[in-house]
Design a protein around this motif. Structure first.
Motif, PDB file in Angstrom:
ATOM      1  N   THR A  10       1.099  -1.096   0.150  1.00 41.59           N
ATOM      2  CA  THR A  10       0.263   0.321   0.150  1.00 41.59           C
ATOM      3  C   THR A  10       1.075   1.255   0.044  1.00 41.59           C
ATOM      4  N   PHE A  66       0.672  -5.549   3.463  1.00 46.30           N
ATOM      5  CA  PHE A  66      -0.442  -6.453   3.632  1.00 46.30           C
ATOM      6  C   PHE A  66       0.006  -7.078   4.320  1.00 46.30           C
ATOM      7  N   TYR A 123      -1.881 -10.353   5.516  1.00 47.42           N
ATOM      8  CA  TYR A 123      -3.161 -11.159   5.133  1.00 47.42           C
ATOM      9  C   TYR A 123      -3.594 -12.315   6.572  1.00 47.42           C
ATOM     10  N   GLU A 147      -6.034  -8.537   8.129  1.00 47.64           N
ATOM     11  CA  GLU A 147      -5.783  -8.026   7.423  1.00 47.64           C
ATOM     12  C   GLU A 147      -4.515  -6.682   8.408  1.00 47.64           C
ATOM     13  N   VAL A 183      -1.200  -3.759   8.533  1.00 44.60           N
ATOM     14  CA  VAL A 183       0.035  -3.714   7.312  1.00 44.60           C
ATOM     15  C   VAL A 183       1.639  -3.084   8.335  1.00 44.60           C
TER      16      VAL A 183
END
Ligand code: CA
Ligand code: CA
Length: 428
Positions: free
Chosen positions: A216, A228, A230, A311, A313
């Motif tokens: 991102t 990310f 997940y 998720e 970050v």
């Protein structure tokens, strides 16, 4: 559809307000009136006449995860506004390849005299090319907010030009605050062992990743992007350290998911941090977690993964020599169902041994030994030259022992010590 006549066109310097530039939206069929295939609809997304903000049709998101995607071309160094009218909670986001450039999850404001709400996100595009406009139903952790149905209509993507107000949504552009973050100086010392600590697009990424690998550009902590993590993502890196020396691994994290940082050697866990709280740093919802460990070998595997169902970050993972105390290694017991809560058959019970809710130290069940000789046996795997502790909370007199074939390796018959403010005793 008839002619007119024009004469005397002049162009002079002027100091009054700008006229309406009459921009046209870059999105095709933003009002979902034409079933032209420009929107890729999936997972219960469909056009419907039951509601509409504009025209006769709107997009209905029938289930969580319902999604509509359109590919558009956008230009470098230009500012754009993506705007939709919505009912219910959705995420709007803009992606290029596996990188997200803009996101708004459920942040809306009212439309006068309407059940619909404004949802918008402004973005400055760094690279010219094709981008995915993604609209998806996402309750943001509050399913109750979706009970009135989830609808989208009259979406637009406008190119902004300096000084000209947007034609939909709020009156000013809201571009992310991109003030750089200064990391603590100690993290920039020589000897930092993580390669590509900030997950940038190096030609050799250095992290080995299985599962979803996405990035991102929204609110990165260091440089231009964050990664990310997940629930199916595992990122690992092999580092070379001084055996028996102490190190601290630190990662900065934001988002609803739960980052686990783990150190291991060829599958044997050295330490991890799954459950430690984030320490906030006063920049949005960014915070950090540490793992302090003693290197068991000259090579150690660093792993980042996510045991939550959302998720998170991550950015700026550093590993440096450290002289403070170890953090909780979060060892897990080798015994299965040590609290007798799960009737999974791992314990072989005999001669009046049974689980019961009449007493419990932990959870709702305990093991009751109804008669002399009542017994519970579990087989576990243990390793040569390692030290183990077997521990139970007990009431009454029992024998705990460890056997292999017909040979006993450890025993404690009735030697206990008190547990504060409890009828139970420690036996180990
Ligand atoms: Ca419409
Ligand atoms: Ca970064």
């Amino acid at each position: 559809d008839s002619e007119c006549v024009v004469d005397f066109c002049t162009l002079l310097p002027f100091s009054g307000p700008l006229t309406d530039p009459e921009y046209s939206s870059i999105l095709a069929d933003g009002s979902f009136e034409v079933d032209s295939g420009v929107w890729a609809l999936s997972d219960g997304a469909e056009t419907s006449t039951s509601e509409s903000f504009d025209g006769t049709l709107a997009l209905r998101f029938a289930e969580e995860g319902s999604k509509a995607v359109q590919i558009v071309s956008m230009s470098r160094d230009e500012v754009y506004r993506l705007h939709c009218y919505v009912q219910g909670n959705i995420r709007v986001s803009i992606w290029r390849d596996s990188t997200m450039y803009a996101e708004n999850l459920g942040d809306t404001f009212d439309v006068a005299n309407s059940d619909w709400k404004n949802q918008e996100v402004d973005v400055e595009i760094p690279v010219s090319g094709d981008y995915q406009i993604v609209l998806e139903r996402d309750d943001g952790g509050d399913p109750g907010g979706q009970s009135g149905g989830v609808w989208v209509d009259a979406c637009s993507l406008y190119l902004a030009t300096d000084g000209i107000p947007p034609s939909v949504g709020s009156d000013t552009y809201n571009l992310p605050d991109i003030a750089p973050w200064d990391p603590p100086a100690e993290l920039l010392e020589p000897g930092q062992e993580i390669r590509n600590p900030s997950f940038e697009a190096w030609s050799n990424f250095r992290w080995i990743v299985s599962g979803d690998l996405k990035f991102t550009h929204v609110d990165p902590l260091i440089d231009i992007r964050s990664m990310f993590v997940y629930p199916n993502t595992v990122a690992t890196q092999l580092v070379y350290l001084e055996q028996n020396e102490r190190y601290r691994l630190r990662c900065y994290v934001r988002g609803p998911g739960s980052l686990t940082m783990e150190i291991s050697h060829q599958g044997d866990r050295v330490s991890k941090n799954s459950f430690g709280a984030l320490t906030p740093i006063g920049r949005g919802d960014w915070g950090y977690k540490d793992v302090v460990f003693d290197a068991t070998k000259i090579s150690q595997d660093i792993s980042l993964y996510n045991i939550g169902d959302s998720e998170c970050v991550v950015d700026f993972c550093t590993l440096l020599p450290f002289s403070g105390p170890l953090t909780d290694p979060e060892y897990s017991s080798i015994l299965a169902d040590g609290s007798f809560e799960v009737d999974s058959g791992v314990w072989a019970l005999s001669d009046g041994a049974e689980t019961s809710t009449s007493e419990s130290f932990d959870g709702t069940l305990a093991l009751r030994f109804a008669e002399e000789g009542s017994k519970a046996v579990q087989i576990v795997s243990m390793s040569r030259d390692e030290v183990y502790r077997l521990h139970c909370y007990v009431q009454g007199n029992i024998r705990v022992s460890i056997w292999r074939d017909s040979t006993m390796y450890a025993e404690n018959l009735g030697d206990t010590f008190d547990v504060a403010n409890s009828d139970w005793k420690n036996q180990e």
